[in-house]
Design a protein around this motif. Structure first.
Motif, PDB file in Angstrom:
ATOM      1  N   ASP A 167      -4.827  54.033 -22.094  1.00  0.00           N
ATOM      2  CA  ASP A 167      -5.214  55.258 -22.369  1.00  0.00           C
ATOM      3  C   ASP A 167      -5.681  54.946 -24.255  1.00  0.00           C
ATOM      4  O   ASP A 167      -6.441  55.851 -24.882  1.00  0.00           O
ATOM      5  N   GLY A 168      -5.833  53.550 -24.108  1.00  0.00           N
ATOM      6  CA  GLY A 168      -6.640  53.253 -25.470  1.00  0.00           C
ATOM      7  C   GLY A 168      -6.132  53.357 -26.914  1.00  0.00           C
ATOM      8  O   GLY A 168      -5.897  53.139 -27.862  1.00  0.00           O
ATOM      9  N   ASN A 169      -4.659  53.681 -27.016  1.00  0.00           N
ATOM     10  CA  ASN A 169      -3.545  54.019 -27.857  1.00  0.00           C
ATOM     11  C   ASN A 169      -3.129  53.261 -29.008  1.00  0.00           C
ATOM     12  O   ASN A 169      -3.024  52.428 -30.002  1.00  0.00           O
ATOM     13  N   LEU A 170      -2.344  52.232 -27.627  1.00  0.00           N
ATOM     14  CA  LEU A 170      -1.791  50.579 -28.378  1.00  0.00           C
ATOM     15  C   LEU A 170      -2.892  49.755 -27.878  1.00  0.00           C
ATOM     16  O   LEU A 170      -3.454  49.336 -26.942  1.00  0.00           O
ATOM     17  N   LEU A 171      -2.619  48.837 -28.887  1.00  0.00           N
ATOM     18  CA  LEU A 171      -2.820  47.310 -28.733  1.00  0.00           C
ATOM     19  C   LEU A 171      -2.233  46.509 -29.144  1.00  0.00           C
ATOM     20  O   LEU A 171      -1.232  46.090 -30.030  1.00  0.00           O
ATOM     21  N   ALA A 172      -1.876  45.237 -27.848  1.00  0.00           N
ATOM     22  CA  ALA A 172      -1.000  44.368 -28.012  1.00  0.00           C
ATOM     23  C   ALA A 172      -1.538  42.603 -28.316  1.00  0.00           C
ATOM     24  O   ALA A 172      -2.846  42.528 -28.547  1.00  0.00           O
ATOM     25  N   THR A 173      -0.722  42.677 -29.330  1.00  0.00           N
ATOM     26  CA  THR A 173      -1.411  41.099 -29.756  1.00  0.00           C
ATOM     27  C   THR A 173      -0.315  40.370 -29.710  1.00  0.00           C
ATOM     28  O   THR A 173       1.054  40.271 -30.341  1.00  0.00           O
ATOM     29  N   TRP A 198       1.423  33.181 -24.300  1.00  0.00           N
ATOM     30  CA  TRP A 198       0.417  32.764 -24.384  1.00  0.00           C
ATOM     31  C   TRP A 198      -0.219  33.878 -24.400  1.00  0.00           C
ATOM     32  O   TRP A 198      -1.884  34.313 -24.031  1.00  0.00           O
ATOM     33  N   SER A 199      -0.119  34.857 -23.406  1.00  0.00           N
ATOM     34  CA  SER A 199      -0.539  35.771 -22.734  1.00  0.00           C
ATOM     35  C   SER A 199      -0.045  37.307 -23.667  1.00  0.00           C
ATOM     36  O   SER A 199       1.180  37.207 -22.695  1.00  0.00           O
ATOM     37  N   VAL A 200      -1.021  38.744 -22.980  1.00  0.00           N
ATOM     38  CA  VAL A 200      -0.279  39.563 -22.837  1.00  0.00           C
ATOM     39  C   VAL A 200      -1.215  40.173 -21.905  1.00  0.00           C
ATOM     40  O   VAL A 200      -2.044  40.220 -21.871  1.00  0.00           O
ATOM     41  N   ALA A 201      -0.021  41.331 -21.282  1.00  0.00           N
ATOM     42  CA  ALA A 201      -0.723  42.573 -20.335  1.00  0.00           C
ATOM     43  C   ALA A 201      -0.366  43.590 -20.270  1.00  0.00           C
ATOM     44  O   ALA A 201       0.816  43.693 -20.091  1.00  0.00           O
ATOM     45  N   PHE A 202      -1.128  44.790 -20.548  1.00  0.00           N
ATOM     46  CA  PHE A 202      -0.256  45.828 -20.105  1.00  0.00           C
ATOM     47  C   PHE A 202      -0.674  46.515 -18.194  1.00  0.00           C
ATOM     48  O   PHE A 202      -1.670  46.005 -17.805  1.00  0.00           O
ATOM     49  N   SER A 203       1.077  46.772 -18.466  1.00  0.00           N
ATOM     50  CA  SER A 203       0.535  47.230 -16.493  1.00  0.00           C
ATOM     51  C   SER A 203      -0.103  49.179 -16.442  1.00  0.00           C
ATOM     52  O   SER A 203      -0.880  49.385 -18.022  1.00  0.00           O
ATOM     53  N   PRO A 204      -0.888  49.243 -16.054  1.00  0.00           N
ATOM     54  CA  PRO A 204      -2.332  49.952 -15.226  1.00  0.00           C
ATOM     55  C   PRO A 204      -1.615  50.969 -16.015  1.00  0.00           C
ATOM     56  O   PRO A 204      -2.127  52.440 -16.603  1.00  0.00           O
ATOM     57  N   GLY A 206       0.644  52.000 -18.446  1.00  0.00           N
ATOM     58  CA  GLY A 206       0.926  51.686 -19.997  1.00  0.00           C
ATOM     59  C   GLY A 206       2.201  51.805 -20.056  1.00  0.00           C
ATOM     60  O   GLY A 206       2.600  51.431 -21.285  1.00  0.00           O
ATOM     61  N   LYS A 207       3.238  51.700 -19.339  1.00  0.00           N
ATOM     62  CA  LYS A 207       5.007  51.862 -19.385  1.00  0.00           C
ATOM     63  C   LYS A 207       5.289  49.982 -19.515  1.00  0.00           C
ATOM     64  O   LYS A 207       6.582  50.419 -20.169  1.00  0.00           O
ATOM     65  N   ILE A 208       5.036  49.463 -19.475  1.00  0.00           N
ATOM     66  CA  ILE A 208       5.092  47.793 -19.198  1.00  0.00           C
ATOM     67  C   ILE A 208       3.927  46.903 -19.934  1.00  0.00           C
ATOM     68  O   ILE A 208       2.851  47.369 -20.132  1.00  0.00           O
ATOM     69  N   LEU A 209       5.020  46.143 -20.860  1.00  0.00           N
ATOM     70  CA  LEU A 209       3.893  45.034 -21.873  1.00  0.00           C
ATOM     71  C   LEU A 209       4.361  44.000 -20.823  1.00  0.00           C
ATOM     72  O   LEU A 209       5.756  43.586 -20.775  1.00  0.00           O
ATOM     73  N   SER A 245      -2.211  43.670 -11.261  1.00  0.00           N
ATOM     74  CA  SER A 245      -3.878  44.686 -10.131  1.00  0.00           C
ATOM     75  C   SER A 245      -3.572  45.633 -10.299  1.00  0.00           C
ATOM     76  O   SER A 245      -2.906  46.179 -11.184  1.00  0.00           O
ATOM     77  N   PRO A 246      -4.572  46.286 -10.521  1.00  0.00           N
ATOM     78  CA  PRO A 246      -5.217  47.320 -10.869  1.00  0.00           C
ATOM     79  C   PRO A 246      -4.370  48.962 -10.481  1.00  0.00           C
ATOM     80  O   PRO A 246      -4.194  49.603 -10.803  1.00  0.00           O
ATOM     81  N   ASP A 247      -3.285  48.458  -9.375  1.00  0.00           N
ATOM     82  CA  ASP A 247      -2.366  49.409  -8.978  1.00  0.00           C
ATOM     83  C   ASP A 247      -1.151  49.381  -9.730  1.00  0.00           C
ATOM     84  O   ASP A 247      -0.728  50.260  -9.311  1.00  0.00           O
ATOM     85  N   GLY A 248      -1.358  48.567 -10.474  1.00  0.00           N
ATOM     86  CA  GLY A 248       0.470  47.966 -10.921  1.00  0.00           C
ATOM     87  C   GLY A 248       1.405  47.173 -10.344  1.00  0.00           C
ATOM     88  O   GLY A 248       2.752  46.973 -10.196  1.00  0.00           O
ATOM     89  N   ASN A 249       1.447  46.958  -8.778  1.00  0.00           N
ATOM     90  CA  ASN A 249       2.150  46.855  -7.785  1.00  0.00           C
ATOM     91  C   ASN A 249       2.289  45.154  -8.390  1.00  0.00           C
ATOM     92  O   ASN A 249       3.902  44.511  -7.933  1.00  0.00           O
ATOM     93  N   LEU A 250       1.717  44.631  -8.308  1.00  0.00           N
ATOM     94  CA  LEU A 250       1.517  43.123  -8.355  1.00  0.00           C
ATOM     95  C   LEU A 250       1.309  42.523 -10.134  1.00  0.00           C
ATOM     96  O   LEU A 250       0.384  42.931 -10.383  1.00  0.00           O
ATOM     97  N   LEU A 251       2.450  41.370 -10.158  1.00  0.00           N
ATOM     98  CA  LEU A 251       1.685  40.892 -11.584  1.00  0.00           C
ATOM     99  C   LEU A 251       1.802  39.645 -11.138  1.00  0.00           C
ATOM    100  O   LEU A 251       2.583  39.066  -9.993  1.00  0.00           O
ATOM    101  N   ALA A 252       0.381  38.476 -11.706  1.00  0.00           N
ATOM    102  CA  ALA A 252       0.219  37.355 -11.773  1.00  0.00           C
ATOM    103  C   ALA A 252      -0.013  36.435 -12.382  1.00  0.00           C
ATOM    104  O   ALA A 252      -0.065  37.467 -13.834  1.00  0.00           O
ATOM    105  N   THR A 253       0.835  35.600 -12.324  1.00  0.00           N
ATOM    106  CA  THR A 253       0.898  34.199 -13.291  1.00  0.00           C
ATOM    107  C   THR A 253       0.334  33.162 -13.171  1.00  0.00           C
ATOM    108  O   THR A 253       0.467  32.460 -12.578  1.00  0.00           O
TER     109      THR A 253
END
Length: 350
Positions: A167-173, A198-204, A206-209, A245-253
């Protein structure tokens, strides 16, 4: 330094690769086998030198459609704008370049950081670009105006990864010292999590970092409560890259143990290991439709994996040093890769 000798390329159209999928590979006689499953840190113990025997024999080789040069240092991160018209790249030359994707030309060079720029990310509306640096700062840039609109300070060491919520409201660093959450509108730090990442990512949604950590775990934070609710364990080296993943069902690491893990987010279980890279996996990225996963490695290569079969369906070889970052264009037709050979390559994926 020695590089992997080029292999004989099999002829395969771009359309066949994604539209024909694995069936097309079988049709042309390519055998398939099921796999057993932002500044990128230099491993303390060097990985083995890549060789031709490390490359998956079942995968088809693809050639880049363009090579973008201009950076005078390792390219550390690549990101497409939401409309796909601009590619942002960062490098150890302390700059960020904006490229016109159609013309393959640099349209702007953003300067202001006083250390290597390690990570770039566009806001979902494309108006802002966030950059993290080894100068301990994060900058927000007005993309149209090509100027800095804010400098976020508070990190006490290198910032290695930046990511906007959908949603563009938060930035994770995230970086060597900690992870910070920023309110984009006010430019205020609203939460801080400890630990080297080393790396951060939001779930689609926005509930999980998610964060890939130095201690080999994948840490999951609840964005609303600002609390850790799960640590995913199984990697044996630092986790260098994370992507939903775009649907949020998977996380690749991807990590220093040479593997890529796929996690089911509902059960938080490791459901597959993708093996084949000969050295650390620095970057992972899903295609917009979620059907393909791209992985970039210190072995100088990029691999494409079919998510339905978990098979390696293509090897992208051309870089002469490690691949630091991979990113799909919004339409999924192009993959951008950045490397320590100072170049960016564009690869047709359909």
């Amino acid at each position: 330094m020695t590089t992997t000798p080029p292999r004989q390329r099999r002829s395969l159209s771009r359309r066949t690769l994604l539209l024909g999928g694995l069936g097309a590979l079988a049709a042309i006689g390519v055998p398939t086998t099921v796999a057993c499953t932002t500044v990128i840190p230099i491993p303390s113990t060097p990985d083995p030198t890549p060789s031709a025997t490390n490359l998956a024999p079942s995968a088809v080789d693809l050639a880049p459609s363009a090579t973008l040069t201009g950076h005078t240092g390792d390219v550390t991160s690549v990101a497409f704008s939401p409309d796909g018209k601009i590619l942002a790249t960062s490098a150890n030359d302390d700059t960020v370049r904006l490229w016109d994707v159609a013309d393959r030309d640099t349209v702007a060079t953003l300067t202001g950081h006083t250390g290597s720029v390690t990570s770039v990310a566009f806001s979902p509306d494309g108006n802002l670009l966030a950059t993290g640096s080894r100068d301990h700062s994060v900058k927000l840039w007005d993309v149209a105006g090509r100027k800095t609109v804010a400098t976020l300070t508070g990190h006490t060491d290198s910032v290695l990864s930046v990511a906007f919520s959908l949603d563009g409201n938060l930035l994770a660093t995230g970086g060597v010292d900690r992870v910070k959450l920023w309110d984009v509108a006010s430019r205020q730090n609203v939460a801080t999590f400890t630990g080297t990442v080393w790396s951060v990512a939001f779930s689609p949604d926005g509930k999980i970092l998610a964060a890939g950590t130095l201690d080999s775990t994948v840490r999951l934070w609840d964005v609303a409560t600002r609390r850790t609710f799960a640590d995913l364990t199984g990697h044996t080296g630092s986790v260098l890259s994370v992507a939903f993943s775009p649907d949020g069902n998977l996380l690749a690491t991807g990590d220093q143990d040479l593997s890529v893990k796929l996690w089911d987010m509902a059960s938080r279980q490791n459901i597959a290991d993708l093996t084949g890279h000969a050295r650390s996996v620095n970057s992972v990225a899903f295609s917009p439709d979620g059907k393909i996963l791209a992985t970039g490695s210190l072995d100088h290569s990029v691999k494409l994996w079919d998510m339905a079969s978990r098979q390696n369906i293509a090897d992208l070889t051309g870089h002469t040093h490690w691949v630091s970052s991979v990113a799909f264009s919004p339409d999924g037709a192009t993959l951008a890769t950045g490397s320590r050979d100072d170049s960016v390559m564009l690869w047709p994926t359909r």
